[in-house]
Design a protein around this motif. Structure first.
Motif, mmCIF file in Angstrom:
data_model
loop_
_atom_site.group_PDB
_atom_site.id
_atom_site.type_symbol
_atom_site.label_atom_id
_atom_site.label_comp_id
_atom_site.label_asym_id
_atom_site.label_seq_id
_atom_site.Cartn_x
_atom_site.Cartn_y
_atom_site.Cartn_z
ATOM 1 N N LEU A 72 35.408 8.490 -68.151
ATOM 2 C CA LEU A 72 34.552 9.066 -67.116
ATOM 3 C C LEU A 72 34.685 8.310 -65.813
ATOM 4 C CD1 LEU A 72 31.331 9.485 -69.303
ATOM 5 C CD2 LEU A 72 33.151 11.164 -68.940
ATOM 6 N N SER A 73 34.416 9.013 -64.719
ATOM 7 C CA SER A 73 34.316 8.412 -63.395
ATOM 8 C C SER A 73 32.883 8.599 -62.915
ATOM 9 C CB SER A 73 35.287 9.080 -62.420
ATOM 10 O OG SER A 73 35.108 8.566 -61.116
ATOM 11 N N GLY A 74 32.232 7.501 -62.535
ATOM 12 C CA GLY A 74 30.832 7.578 -62.156
ATOM 13 C C GLY A 74 29.933 7.212 -63.315
ATOM 14 N N GLN A 75 28.627 7.236 -63.081
ATOM 15 C CA GLN A 75 27.655 6.848 -64.098
ATOM 16 C C GLN A 75 26.551 7.885 -64.195
ATOM 17 O OE1 GLN A 75 26.289 2.906 -63.129
ATOM 18 N NE2 GLN A 75 28.146 1.913 -63.884
ATOM 19 N N GLY A 76 25.931 7.911 -65.395
ATOM 20 C CA GLY A 76 24.779 8.772 -65.614
ATOM 21 C C GLY A 76 25.127 10.239 -65.464
ATOM 22 N N SER A 77 24.231 10.986 -64.818
ATOM 23 C CA SER A 77 24.415 12.432 -64.661
ATOM 24 C C SER A 77 25.537 12.776 -63.691
ATOM 25 C CB SER A 77 23.103 13.072 -64.189
ATOM 26 O OG SER A 77 22.700 12.497 -62.959
ATOM 27 N N ASN A 78 25.961 11.806 -62.868
ATOM 28 C CA ASN A 78 27.037 12.040 -61.902
ATOM 29 C C ASN A 78 28.425 11.772 -62.483
ATOM 30 O OD1 ASN A 78 25.188 12.662 -59.825
ATOM 31 N ND2 ASN A 78 24.864 10.472 -59.417
ATOM 32 N N ALA A 79 28.490 11.348 -63.734
ATOM 33 C CA ALA A 79 29.777 11.020 -64.352
ATOM 34 C C ALA A 79 30.632 12.275 -64.510
ATOM 35 C CB ALA A 79 29.558 10.365 -65.699
ATOM 36 N N VAL A 80 31.907 12.143 -64.205
ATOM 37 C CA VAL A 80 32.860 13.250 -64.307
ATOM 38 C C VAL A 80 33.974 12.832 -65.259
ATOM 39 C CG1 VAL A 80 34.485 14.717 -63.049
ATOM 40 C CG2 VAL A 80 32.352 13.993 -61.956
ATOM 41 N N GLU A 81 34.311 13.714 -66.189
ATOM 42 C CA GLU A 81 35.363 13.416 -67.166
ATOM 43 C C GLU A 81 36.731 13.515 -66.510
ATOM 44 O OE1 GLU A 81 36.851 16.087 -70.540
ATOM 45 O OE2 GLU A 81 35.342 14.830 -71.546
ATOM 46 N N ILE A 82 37.458 12.387 -66.555
ATOM 47 C CA ILE A 82 38.817 12.358 -65.998
ATOM 48 C C ILE A 82 39.834 12.693 -67.088
ATOM 49 C CG2 ILE A 82 40.546 10.923 -64.856
ATOM 50 C CD1 ILE A 82 38.275 9.239 -63.750
ATOM 51 N N VAL A 83 39.708 12.012 -68.212
ATOM 52 C CA VAL A 83 40.603 12.232 -69.355
ATOM 53 C C VAL A 83 39.736 12.556 -70.568
ATOM 54 C CG1 VAL A 83 42.377 11.229 -70.839
ATOM 55 C CG2 VAL A 83 42.284 10.599 -68.419
ATOM 56 N N PRO A 84 39.985 13.681 -71.252
ATOM 57 C CA PRO A 84 39.157 14.029 -72.419
ATOM 58 C C PRO A 84 39.436 13.099 -73.595
ATOM 59 C CG PRO A 84 40.986 15.556 -72.216
ATOM 60 C CD PRO A 84 41.024 14.684 -70.979
ATOM 61 N N PRO A 85 38.509 13.035 -74.555
ATOM 62 C CA PRO A 85 38.759 12.220 -75.760
ATOM 63 C C PRO A 85 39.798 12.872 -76.649
ATOM 64 C CG PRO A 85 36.750 13.481 -76.027
ATOM 65 C CD PRO A 85 37.211 13.722 -74.605
ATOM 66 N N LEU A 86 40.229 12.149 -77.651
ATOM 67 C CA LEU A 86 41.114 12.746 -78.651
ATOM 68 C C LEU A 86 40.432 13.955 -79.275
ATOM 69 C CD1 LEU A 86 42.487 9.605 -80.555
ATOM 70 C CD2 LEU A 86 43.716 11.025 -78.904
ATOM 71 N N SER A 87 41.167 15.006 -79.446
ATOM 72 C CA SER A 87 40.585 16.203 -80.051
ATOM 73 C C SER A 87 40.314 15.980 -81.534
ATOM 74 C CB SER A 87 41.533 17.388 -79.876
ATOM 75 O OG SER A 87 42.705 17.192 -80.658
ATOM 76 N N TRP A 88 39.459 16.825 -82.086
ATOM 77 C CA TRP A 88 39.148 16.706 -83.507
ATOM 78 C C TRP A 88 40.400 16.958 -84.355
ATOM 79 C CZ3 TRP A 88 39.514 20.881 -86.933
ATOM 80 C CH2 TRP A 88 39.688 22.142 -86.342
ATOM 81 N N VAL A 89 41.280 17.838 -83.882
ATOM 82 C CA VAL A 89 42.526 18.109 -84.610
ATOM 83 C C VAL A 89 43.410 16.859 -84.615
ATOM 84 C CG1 VAL A 89 44.617 19.513 -84.662
ATOM 85 C CG2 VAL A 89 42.435 20.561 -84.048
ATOM 86 N N ALA A 90 43.496 16.172 -83.452
ATOM 87 C CA ALA A 90 44.339 14.979 -83.365
ATOM 88 C C ALA A 90 43.844 13.882 -84.303
ATOM 89 C CB ALA A 90 44.367 14.475 -81.922
ATOM 90 N N VAL A 91 42.531 13.642 -84.306
ATOM 91 C CA VAL A 91 41.981 12.586 -85.167
ATOM 92 C C VAL A 91 42.244 12.898 -86.635
ATOM 93 C CG1 VAL A 91 39.870 11.419 -85.892
ATOM 94 C CG2 VAL A 91 40.228 11.938 -83.476
ATOM 95 N N ILE A 92 42.033 14.157 -87.023
ATOM 96 C CA ILE A 92 42.237 14.528 -88.427
ATOM 97 C C ILE A 92 43.707 14.379 -88.817
ATOM 98 C CG2 ILE A 92 42.229 16.494 -90.015
ATOM 99 C CD1 ILE A 92 39.627 17.404 -88.746
ATOM 100 N N LEU A 93 44.614 14.805 -87.945
ATOM 101 C CA LEU A 93 46.042 14.673 -88.256
ATOM 102 C C LEU A 93 46.473 13.204 -88.318
ATOM 103 C CD1 LEU A 93 47.603 17.578 -86.149
ATOM 104 C CD2 LEU A 93 47.271 17.482 -88.632
ATOM 105 N N ILE A 94 45.908 12.356 -87.433
ATOM 106 C CA ILE A 94 46.269 10.930 -87.435
ATOM 107 C C ILE A 94 45.794 10.256 -88.724
ATOM 108 C CG2 ILE A 94 45.788 8.719 -86.327
ATOM 109 C CD1 ILE A 94 45.827 10.242 -83.645
ATOM 110 N N VAL A 95 44.545 10.518 -89.136
ATOM 111 C CA VAL A 95 44.077 9.903 -90.391
ATOM 112 C C VAL A 95 44.837 10.481 -91.580
ATOM 113 C CG1 VAL A 95 41.794 9.314 -89.492
ATOM 114 C CG2 VAL A 95 42.113 11.504 -90.635
ATOM 115 N N GLY A 96 45.281 11.753 -91.467
ATOM 116 C CA GLY A 96 46.118 12.322 -92.519
ATOM 117 C C GLY A 96 47.454 11.605 -92.624
ATOM 118 N N LEU A 97 48.051 11.280 -91.459
ATOM 119 C CA LEU A 97 49.294 10.506 -91.458
ATOM 120 C C LEU A 97 49.081 9.123 -92.059
ATOM 121 C CD1 LEU A 97 50.754 11.378 -87.928
ATOM 122 C CD2 LEU A 97 51.820 11.902 -90.135
ATOM 123 N N MET A 98 47.946 8.493 -91.723
ATOM 124 C CA MET A 98 47.648 7.179 -92.294
ATOM 125 C C MET A 98 47.499 7.279 -93.811
ATOM 126 S SD MET A 98 44.909 5.807 -89.464
ATOM 127 C CE MET A 98 44.550 4.300 -90.391
ATOM 128 N N GLY A 99 46.821 8.326 -94.277
ATOM 129 C CA GLY A 99 46.662 8.503 -95.714
ATOM 130 C C GLY A 99 47.990 8.730 -96.419
#
Length: 664
Positions: A98-125
């Motif tokens: 995020l850029s900024g704080q509180g209610s003025n914060a703006v997302e610059i880069v989104p988090p890892l998607s739920w699909v990405a996290v699931i596929l990564i833990v699947g690769l680890m498994g």
């Protein structure tokens, strides 16, 4: 003949000594009413430990200085060191950058998607354990998304990914130091005992006082809770390294540092991974409890559901914790096995050949990020596809209350009037001096003068700090809960040990019970029986029954089959084999299971302060709400003393039983 007569004479002398001690105790209890100071510890003699601790904490915060910086500067530095990786991982998994704080914060880069996290833990498994493990961890993380627990689970996972590595590194270094310097180990062992037996709520109080309210304070609490097992495992693992490896290190001229890091630690790697697994599981458990000081995530969801008595929402969040715990547990166990296996030789020297899974994970991150821009459902799991069973569980509890209220009230009142209240009055009327002397005598008979001095001193300190009355309520609730849990768990363990298929199902059930957060046990109990001691009893028994089952099965499985075959050859029936051979030989393990049941009961007992008990747990909880460090630590230490007394006496009894049965 004379050698044979020595055993019954010794046993008779021991029985007479125990009988005499009990007669003296009962006589003093019934006839010593004039010595009021022996029943109620005089306030004028009390040790003002609460005031001392409170003053020490205030001095640390306000006045303590190390020359260039103050103690407050040190705690702020520690908090900032922990907060930096936590914010980074939280941004990666949940909030985005995020850029900024509180209610003025703006997302610059989104988090890892739920699909990405699931596929990564699947690769680890897949990397750690193959297709079956990959499928299991994918299902566990998929459960989090489908049941609407993804965001909270990622906040919890971020806390674990910060606290667990710090706990592993800290425990490893302390364990190596304890292995190197025996004096340091002797000084460290009592501290580790206290860290593992002082109730979690008790050290939330000073941490809240020093680090404030928030996820950083929760991470510090998690470190303190999760580090002792890694320390103990490290010391034991290094001692278990075969002497041949040490001799080889000396022969090739290793320095002390090289011997530690290039010979000893790699040789003990498989055992050390067991400690890593323990740190991860304890970190997960503690992150839930630390939600009371701002950890957030799934723990906060469970706590909020408990406060509004929403059993459906609380159970769903609790099952999400189970899913996360199962995935992390299986992954860490698989990596422990993989670490202990000999490395496979690879002919190809290229980066792709050496790091295929890392490269695959990077491809997954990039591909899912680009796909998420085009299809938002791949970035954030759609709410329309989420499932909730919370209403079903709440409706089941409501139906039970409507149709079985009279039965439930009858059971509750019968237990209160016939068992709980009489036992509470019985223990509350005992003289502190007589109980202390009896415990010291038990320590002397089971473990000698050193154990007698230890348990006697701890019992005296409970009385001298003004905690005796509440300690007796704690002992009464813990004692009756342990008896009920043992009456349920030991027979189930006996049946399961004889039937392999039943044991597999029971093992799944108790694994689930042990991964459910403590708060979850309180919700159905409160909704069915309201607040009070009986509600606490139900929750404690449900939480503490698992070790009683597990250790009973372990003890019976460890019985030498040749002894069973000898009994069958002599014509023993199945019942005689169980009663005369198996249970007797399994008794030491069953006693250790009783010990663990007591530890579980005490840890749960503190949490039942939320449903209206009036014991030491309530003292700790009140201290947490008022940020009263002295009150919380003194009550917490009293609980720790009770746990250590029980642990030492039962361990000494189990050791004597092993010697008597010829198992050692």
């Amino acid at each position: 003949m004379s050698a044979r007569r020595q055993v019954p004479i010794g046993l008779g002398a021991g029985t007479v000594a125990w009988a005499a001690a009990l007669v003296l105790f009962v006589g003093f209890w019934q006839l010593g009413g004039n010595a009021k100071w022996a029943f109620d510890y005089p306030k004028a003699w009390q040790i003002p430990a609460q005031r001392w601790i409170g003053s020490a904490m205030k001095w640390l915060v306000d006045s303590a200085s190390f020359g260039l910086f103050t103690f407050t500067d040190l705690t702020r530095f520690i908090a900032s060191v922990i907060d930096l990786p936590y914010r980074l991982i939280l941004s990666l998994l949940s909030t985005g950058f995020l850029s900024g704080q509180g209610s003025n914060a703006v997302e610059i880069v989104p988090p890892l998607s739920w699909v990405a996290v699931i596929l990564i833990v699947g690769l680890m498994g897949y990397h750690a354990g193959g297709r079956r493990l990959a499928a299991l961890v994918v299902l566990c993380f998929g459960f989090l998304a489908v049941f609407g627990q993804w965001n909270s689970a990622m906040v919890t996972l971020a806390s674990i990914l910060v606290a667990a590595p710090l706990g592993i590194v800290g425990g490893l270094l302390l364990g190596i130091a304890a292995y190197r310097w025996p004096r340091f180990e002797r000084a460290l062992t009592p501290l580790l005992d206290l860290m593992q037996t002082v109730p979690v709520f008790a050290y939330l109080v000073p941490i809240l006082f020093l680090f404030g309210f928030g996820p950083t304070a929760a991470a510090v609490a998690t470190l303190i809770y999760a580090m002792p097992p890694m320390t103990r495992v490290t010391t034991l693992a290094l001692r278990a390294v075969p002497s041949e490896f040490r001799d080889l290190g000396h022969m090739i001229g290793c320095t002390r540092r090289q011997m530690t890091w290039r010979v000893m630690v790699p040789s003990a790697r498989e055992s050390l991974m067991v400690g890593v697994n323990q740190v991860i599981m304890l970190s997960l458990n503690m992150v839930i409890i630390a939600s009371m000081i701002g950890a957030g995530g799934l723990g906060f969801d469970v706590l909020a559901a408990l406060r509004r008595l929403d059993i459906g929402a609380g159970l769903e969040a609790g099952l999400a914790i189970v899913a996360l715990a199962v995935a992390l547990d299986r992954l860490s166990q698989a990596y422990a096995v993989k670490t202990g296996a000999p490395p496979k030789a690879t002919a190809a020297p290229g980066f792709v050949a050496r790091h295929p899974y890392t490269l695959a994970a990077l491809v997954v991150v990039v591909a899912t990020a680009l796909a998420g821009l085009a299809v938002p459902a791949l970035q954030h799991y759609p709410e329309a596809l989420q499932i909730s069973t919370g209403g079903v569980f709440s409706e089941i509890v409501r139906w039970i209350n409507v149709n079985f209220f009279d039965v439930l009230e009858g059971v509750k009142n019968a237990m209160l009037l016939n068992v709980l209240v009489p036992l509470k009055r019985l223990l509350g009327g005992m003289p502190w001096l007589g109980v202390t002397a009896l415990l010291a005598f038990a320590g002397w008979r089971l473990g000698g003068l050193r154990l007698a001095a230890l348990v006697g001193a701890m019992a005296f300190l409970i009385a001298a700090t003004g905690q005796w009355e509440k300690a007796m309520i704690t002992v009464y609730l813990c004692g009756i809960s342990v008896v009920v849990a043992s009456l349920i768990g030991i027979p189930i363990g006996i049946l399961s040990a004889e039937r392999e298929r039943l044991w597999r199902w029971v093992q799944v059930a108790i694994d689930t019970l042990q991964t459910l957060p403590s708060f979850v046990y309180l919700m159905p109990a409160v909704m069915l029986f309201r607040v009070g001691d009986f509600t606490a009893l139900i929750a404690i028994v449900a939480y503490a029954v698992a070790p009683a089952i597990r250790y009973t099965v372990l003890g019976l499985h460890k019985v030498d089959p040749r002894l069973t075959e000898a009994g069958e050859a002599m014509g023993c029936t199945r019942w005689q084999l169980l009663a005369k051979i198996k249970l007797k030989l399994a008794l030491p393990e069953i006693m250790l299971g009783l010990n663990q049941t007591i530890m579980f009961a005490l840890s749960m007992l503190v949490i039942t302060a939320l449903v209206g008990t009036r014991d030491l747990g309530q003292e700790v909880y009140i201290a947490l709400t008022k940020a009263d460090t002295g009150r919380g630590l003194v009550a917490g230490l009293a609980v720790a003393f009770i746990a250590i007394i029980a642990d030492r006496l039962i361990a000494a009894g189990a050791a004597r039983t092993k010697v008597r049965l010829g198992l050692e």
